[in-house]
Design a protein around this motif. Structure first.
Motif, short mmCIF file in Angstrom:
data_model
loop_
_atom_site.label_atom_id
_atom_site.label_comp_id
_atom_site.label_asym_id
_atom_site.label_seq_id
_atom_site.Cartn_x
_atom_site.Cartn_y
_atom_site.Cartn_z
N UNK A 112 -8.20 -5.15 1.52
CA UNK A 112 -7.70 -4.32 2.62
C UNK A 112 -8.83 -3.52 3.24
N UNK A 113 -8.82 -3.44 4.56
CA UNK A 113 -9.85 -2.70 5.30
C UNK A 113 -9.18 -1.73 6.28
N UNK A 114 -9.47 -0.44 6.14
CA UNK A 114 -8.95 0.63 6.99
C UNK A 114 -7.42 0.61 7.00
N UNK A 115 -6.79 0.24 8.12
CA UNK A 115 -5.33 0.08 8.16
C UNK A 115 -4.86 -0.80 7.00
N UNK A 116 -5.61 -1.87 6.72
CA UNK A 116 -5.26 -2.76 5.63
C UNK A 116 -5.33 -2.08 4.27
N UNK A 117 -6.31 -1.22 4.09
CA UNK A 117 -6.43 -0.41 2.87
C UNK A 117 -5.18 0.46 2.70
N UNK A 118 -4.73 1.05 3.79
CA UNK A 118 -3.55 1.91 3.74
C UNK A 118 -2.28 1.11 3.48
N UNK A 119 -2.19 -0.09 4.06
CA UNK A 119 -1.02 -0.94 3.82
C UNK A 119 -0.94 -1.33 2.35
N UNK A 120 -2.08 -1.66 1.75
CA UNK A 120 -2.08 -1.99 0.32
C UNK A 120 -1.61 -0.79 -0.49
N UNK A 121 -2.11 0.39 -0.14
CA UNK A 121 -1.67 1.60 -0.84
C UNK A 121 -0.19 1.85 -0.66
N UNK A 122 0.31 1.68 0.56
CA UNK A 122 1.74 1.88 0.82
C UNK A 122 2.58 0.89 0.01
N UNK A 123 2.12 -0.35 -0.08
CA UNK A 123 2.85 -1.36 -0.85
C UNK A 123 2.91 -1.01 -2.33
N UNK A 124 1.99 -0.16 -2.77
CA UNK A 124 1.95 0.26 -4.17
C UNK A 124 2.55 1.65 -4.38
N UNK A 125 3.13 2.21 -3.31
CA UNK A 125 3.83 3.48 -3.44
C UNK A 125 3.08 4.71 -3.01
N UNK A 126 1.89 4.56 -2.43
CA UNK A 126 1.11 5.72 -1.98
C UNK A 126 1.70 6.31 -0.70
N UNK A 127 1.48 7.61 -0.51
CA UNK A 127 1.94 8.31 0.70
C UNK A 127 0.82 8.34 1.73
N UNK A 128 1.17 8.02 2.98
CA UNK A 128 0.21 7.96 4.07
C UNK A 128 0.56 8.97 5.15
N UNK A 129 -0.42 9.28 5.99
CA UNK A 129 -0.14 10.17 7.11
C UNK A 129 -1.41 10.55 7.85
N UNK A 130 -1.28 11.48 8.81
CA UNK A 130 -2.42 11.97 9.58
C UNK A 130 -3.29 12.88 8.72
N UNK A 131 -4.57 12.77 8.95
CA UNK A 131 -5.52 13.65 8.28
C UNK A 131 -5.63 14.95 9.07
N UNK A 132 -5.28 16.06 8.46
CA UNK A 132 -5.35 17.35 9.13
C UNK A 132 -6.78 17.71 9.53
N UNK A 133 -7.76 17.05 8.93
CA UNK A 133 -9.17 17.34 9.23
C UNK A 133 -9.71 16.45 10.34
N UNK A 134 -8.85 15.60 10.90
CA UNK A 134 -9.23 14.84 12.08
C UNK A 134 -9.89 13.50 11.79
N UNK A 135 -10.59 13.00 12.81
CA UNK A 135 -11.17 11.67 12.78
C UNK A 135 -12.41 11.60 11.89
N UNK A 136 -12.56 10.43 11.28
CA UNK A 136 -13.86 9.98 10.79
C UNK A 136 -14.23 8.78 11.67
N UNK A 137 -15.41 8.83 12.28
CA UNK A 137 -15.81 7.77 13.20
C UNK A 137 -17.32 7.55 13.12
N UNK A 138 -17.71 6.29 13.31
CA UNK A 138 -19.12 5.88 13.32
C UNK A 138 -19.69 5.86 11.89
N UNK A 139 -20.99 5.66 11.77
CA UNK A 139 -21.61 5.53 10.45
C UNK A 139 -21.45 6.82 9.65
#
Length: 252
Positions: A112-139
């Motif tokens: 799983x990569x990014x969204x895919x990482x989160x989907x794998x986590x969700x399929x295993x019961x993890x809770x997902x949502x917005x990061x209150x600390x905002x975006x991580x972008x670029x290197x």
């Protein structure tokens, strides 16, 4: 140990921007280039950019009935996406159900990569949502756990990021791999079963630069986020290191 060729089904969860699309086609093309670079760097007998890999792509957004037969593949790779991984959109629920199906068996492995990482986590019961600390972008540099250092073969890792959604905690049954100040759940691993990472090791400067410009123009990124990310877009990143780790996971 898996036999060659490695049969990898890329589940495309989004469409690239025009410049990226003209060069690679869909995200299946981006990941094909990424995995081939890892194959050449790995120096594994019979596995190179021209042999040992059989990669197929499935657009699961526009054609949610278009999934591979598990008997025909050795692994699925779930790509990133602009869509919310915690959404109840029908195609996302179908993807979630398919991921759960794959995780219930033990032969076909999951990346799983990014969204895919989160989907794998969700399929295993993890809770997902917005990061209150905002975006991580670029290197972005990441700290690695002891297990992460073993898997990636170095003490730290720097890869492109492009997310503001996160997994709040690891699901049961995985080993944490990496973390940053903004996002504690950057990677997870279960031997011979799954490996997932929050960043975008498949991205390069050209792809991320286009995304940053489009999202800034659309006011998704404000000036501060945009300028900060553009200031790091050409920095060294460890994409090939992660590609090698993904392939070693499939071969273990």
């Amino acid at each position: 140990m898996a036999s060659l060729p490695l049969r990898i089904a890329v589940l495309e969860c989004d469409t690239p921007q025009p410049g990226t699309r003209s060069k690679y086609g869909g995200y299946g093309g981006v990941f094909t280039s990424f995995l081939k670079s890892g194959a050449d760097a790995l120096h594994y007998p019979g596995l190179t950019s021209s042999s040992g890999l059989h990669i197929t792509s499935y657009n699961v957004v526009d054609d949610p009935s278009n999934y591979p037969s598990l008997a025909s593949i050795d692994a699925i790779l779930i790509t990133g996406s602009r869509h919310d991984s915690f959404s109840s959109s029908p195609w996302i629920l179908k993807l979630l159900s398919f991921t759960e199906q794959v995780l219930r068996q033990r032969r076909v492995r999951v990346i799983g990569v990014c969204f895919g990482h989160q989907i794998v986590g969700r399929a295993m019961g993890a809770r997902l949502g917005r990061n209150a600390r905002g975006w991580e972008a670029s290197v972005t540099p990441m700290d690695l756990t002891k297990r992460g250092q073993e898997i990636f073969g170095q003490n730290t890792l720097a890869i492109h990021q492009m997310h503001r959604d996160i997994m709040f905690a690891y699901p049961e049954g995985v080993e944490p791999l990496a973390y940053t100040d903004k996002c504690a759940v950057q990677g997870m691993y279960a031997p011979k079963r799954l490996i997932a990472i929050q960043g975008h090791p498949e991205f390069n400067e050209e792809i991320v630069r286009e995304l940053l410009l489009v999202r800034h123009a659309a006011k998704v990124f404000d000036d501060e986020v945009f300028e900060d990310a553009m200031g790091r877009v050409d920095k060294y990143q460890d994409g090939v290191v992660v590609a090698k780790a993904f392939l070693k996971f499939l071969l273990e």
